[in-house]
Motif scaffolding. Structure first.
Motif, short mmCIF file in Angstrom:
data_model
loop_
_atom_site.label_atom_id
_atom_site.label_comp_id
_atom_site.label_asym_id
_atom_site.label_seq_id
_atom_site.Cartn_x
_atom_site.Cartn_y
_atom_site.Cartn_z
N ILE B 74 0.82 -1.23 0.00
CA ILE B 74 0.00 0.00 0.00
C ILE B 74 0.85 1.27 0.00
N ASN B 75 2.09 1.20 0.48
CA ASN B 75 2.96 2.39 0.51
C ASN B 75 3.89 2.33 -0.70
N ALA B 76 4.53 3.46 -1.02
CA ALA B 76 5.36 3.55 -2.21
C ALA B 76 6.72 2.90 -1.97
N VAL B 77 7.14 2.09 -2.91
CA VAL B 77 8.45 1.45 -2.83
C VAL B 77 9.43 2.15 -3.79
N ALA B 78 9.01 2.36 -5.03
CA ALA B 78 9.93 2.86 -6.07
C ALA B 78 10.49 4.24 -5.72
N SER B 79 9.74 5.02 -4.96
CA SER B 79 10.20 6.38 -4.65
C SER B 79 11.23 6.42 -3.51
N MET B 80 11.55 5.27 -2.93
CA MET B 80 12.54 5.25 -1.85
C MET B 80 13.94 5.52 -2.40
N LYS B 81 14.71 6.28 -1.63
CA LYS B 81 16.10 6.55 -2.01
C LYS B 81 16.97 5.42 -1.45
N PRO B 82 18.13 5.20 -2.09
CA PRO B 82 19.06 4.24 -1.48
C PRO B 82 19.36 4.65 -0.04
N MET B 83 19.44 3.67 0.83
CA MET B 83 19.70 3.83 2.27
C MET B 83 18.49 4.33 3.05
N GLN B 84 17.35 4.33 2.38
CA GLN B 84 16.13 4.72 3.09
C GLN B 84 15.38 3.46 3.54
N ALA B 85 14.67 3.60 4.68
CA ALA B 85 13.80 2.53 5.17
C ALA B 85 12.37 3.04 5.13
N ARG B 86 11.41 2.15 4.89
CA ARG B 86 10.01 2.60 4.86
C ARG B 86 9.08 1.49 5.33
N TYR B 87 8.16 1.86 6.22
CA TYR B 87 7.11 0.95 6.69
C TYR B 87 6.16 0.67 5.53
N ASN B 88 5.74 -0.58 5.38
CA ASN B 88 4.83 -0.90 4.29
C ASN B 88 3.97 -2.10 4.66
N ILE B 89 2.82 -2.22 4.00
CA ILE B 89 1.86 -3.27 4.35
C ILE B 89 1.43 -4.02 3.10
N PHE B 90 1.44 -5.35 3.21
CA PHE B 90 0.92 -6.21 2.14
C PHE B 90 -0.53 -6.56 2.51
N CYS B 91 -1.45 -6.35 1.57
CA CYS B 91 -2.87 -6.62 1.83
C CYS B 91 -3.41 -7.73 0.94
N ASN B 92 -4.53 -8.31 1.37
CA ASN B 92 -5.26 -9.24 0.51
C ASN B 92 -6.26 -8.43 -0.33
N GLU B 93 -7.00 -9.12 -1.21
CA GLU B 93 -7.92 -8.44 -2.14
C GLU B 93 -9.01 -7.67 -1.38
N ARG B 94 -9.36 -8.15 -0.17
CA ARG B 94 -10.41 -7.49 0.63
C ARG B 94 -9.86 -6.31 1.44
#
Lengths: 126, 366
Positions: B74-94
């Motif tokens: 649900i959060n952006a991955v491609a916009s991360m810079k090298p050496m950056q960390a980012r919280y992110n969540i994998f969801c199901n279809e619902r």
């Protein structure tokens, strides 16, 4: 503070100190150490009749809720009010300041169903 | 103890110093060393050291890692810079939650993905259907994770590291060495305090663990178990998978809508989450402060008047909230979840007063 040798014990890790026709109960050092930091003790009110080995309340640590059983029957005549605001007294001084209840004994003969210090130590070493 | 439970690289160190071990996420983990409250206090006032090697570590590489995982999160991955960390969540279809994770971009095409221990197998399975250009290595149980958390973390870790830690930004990471051992250090954590997480090959984990404890125990660095960690994260308003987020509880319900980037290209769960946000009628995670001393625990029902409006999902005595308060999270119907609502939590058949309060319950002073 009571000497552990003068107390009787239940298999559920409560202790009893019999004083004439009344008894004081609490939980053992082994029990408080197993539970960890105690944050809440829920006890019945004075006047309530309780039966030996019945569930009479709960002791809660940060992590878990544990049932409390009375090692002996009787009428509750006093509840340790210190535990309401300072349940950690049970961790600091389980045989003294951290006592739970005083009961008016119903049947002193029930003491035969309890363990001596030596037998209790054997139980917890298992 | 379950026979199948695995041991982390630091198992022997824990047993040596008298930790109480429990099974968690398939591993034998220290729940406490001395006392949950003492360990909690160390993190809030000095620093604590945690073994989090039960967490799943996946190493991903390839040009397509970002574009592919952007379709699953649900959060952006491609916009991360090298050496950056980012919280992110994998969801199901619902829109329900498969897992909440952290992505670490180590270089343009190299990534570390950290997943919850209890979800590691499920997540590996989910990621197995990957584009041919993406390589993935499962380091779960092989690589260790040591966290140092608390205001003294910079001062305690700095002497052991090349490079300046104080200038490192929150949610950034670096590939460096600790005690001459190659590691990834990230300024991330799960306690609400400043701190670092150190990712290292399990073969060298005890060198780092023991070096830090030996050097800083006298300054108040305490080994801390999962018991203290759970209280710290609850106070800091951080979700724990299986409690505030589940396959049924979406990130929108769980209070993680800040991480939801509806503007990025299509991803699993997007439609369900967008609709849920739009309707705004969903049950949601709210913070509760109990009036009395009885702790609220997972599963206890919550009432407004005579109407059941939800249930407690996590609860604990919270030493850092108002000088010691019982707090909880609860999944509540929309109208009951407004801050200030008077509710009652049913504990062993008796209603106990509580109030809906804003989260996080605890915020450090910066």
């Amino acid at each position: 503070m009571a000497q552990p040798e003068q107390l009787l014990y239940s298999k559920e890790h409560e202790w009893v100190r019999i004083e004439g026709d009344s008894a004081v109960i609490g939980i053992t050092d082994y029990a408080q150490n197993s539970l960890g930091d105690i944050v809440y003790v829920e006890l019945p009110k004075s006047g309530k009749q309780v039966e030996q080995f019945a569930n009479i309340g709960v002791v809660e640590s940060v992590k878990a809720v544990s049932d409390l059983f009375t090692p002996i029957s009787g009428e509750i005549v006093e509840v340790n009010s210190v535990l309401e605001r300072d349940p950690a007294a049970v961790n600091r001084d389980p045989y003294g300041e951290g006592w739970f209840l005083r009961l008016k004994l119903k049947d002193a003969g029930e003491a035969e169903k309890l363990l001596s210090l030596r037998d209790y130590e054997k139980l917890i070493a298992e | 103890m379950n026979q199948a439970a695995r041991r982390t690289a630091l198992y022997d160190e824990h047993v040596k110093i008298g930790a109480r071990m429990v099974e968690f996420g398939g591993f034998e983990m220290p729940v406490q060393y001395t006392s949950v409250l003492k360990e909690h206090d160390a993190v809030r006032h000095r620093a604590g050291l945690f073994d989090l090697s039960h967490m799943g570590q996946f190493r991903l590489s390839g040009e397509q890692v970002a574009s592919w995982t952007d379709t699953l999160t649900i959060n952006a991955v491609a916009s991360m810079k090298p050496m950056q960390a980012r919280y992110n969540i994998f969801c199901n279809e619902r829109g329900g939650t498969h897992d909440d994770t952290i992505f670490y971009r180590l270089a343009d095409d190299r990534w570390l993905l950290v997943v919850n221990a209890s979800n590691a197998s499920k997540m590996w399975e989910l990621l197995s259907n990957r584009p041919s250009g993406v390589r993935m290595e499962n380091r779960h149980g092989e690589d260790a994770l040591i966290a140092i958390q608390g205001s003294a973390s910079v001062a305690m870790l700095q002497p052991h590291v090349d490079g300046d830690l104080a200038s490192m930004r929150y949610y950034f990471c670096v590939e460096t060495e600790v005690e001459g051992i190659p590691v990834v250090i990230a300024r991330t954590g799960y306690t609400g305090e400043d701190g670092f997480e150190i990712f290292v090959d399990g073969a060298y984990a005890s060198n780092i663990w023991n070096a830090l404890l030996r050097a800083h125990a006298r300054d108040g660095l305490e080994p801390c178990g999962l018991g203290a960690r759970d209280v710290l994260r609850l106070e800091a308003g951080m979700p724990l998978y299986g409690h505030e987020l589940t396959e049924e509880i979406t990130p929108v319900q769980g209070g993680q809508a800040w991480a939801l980037k509806l503007a990025k290209p299509a991803f699993t769960g997007r439609e369900a989450l967008a609709q849920q946000l739009e309707r705004d009628d969903y049950a949601r995670i709210a913070g509760l402060a109990m009036a009395g001393r009885a702790p609220a625990r997972e599963g206890y029902p919550v009432y407004v008047g005579d109407r059941r409006v939800g249930e407690v999902r996590s609860g604990s005595f919270a030493p850092s909230v108002g000088g010691g308060t019982n707090v909880a999270t609860a999944l509540l119907e929309r109208d009951a979840a407004t801050v200030g609502t008077a509710v009652a939590v049913e504990i062993r058949g008796t209603r106990h007063d509580a109030r809906v309060v804003a989260t996080p319950f605890y915020k450090r002073s910066r």
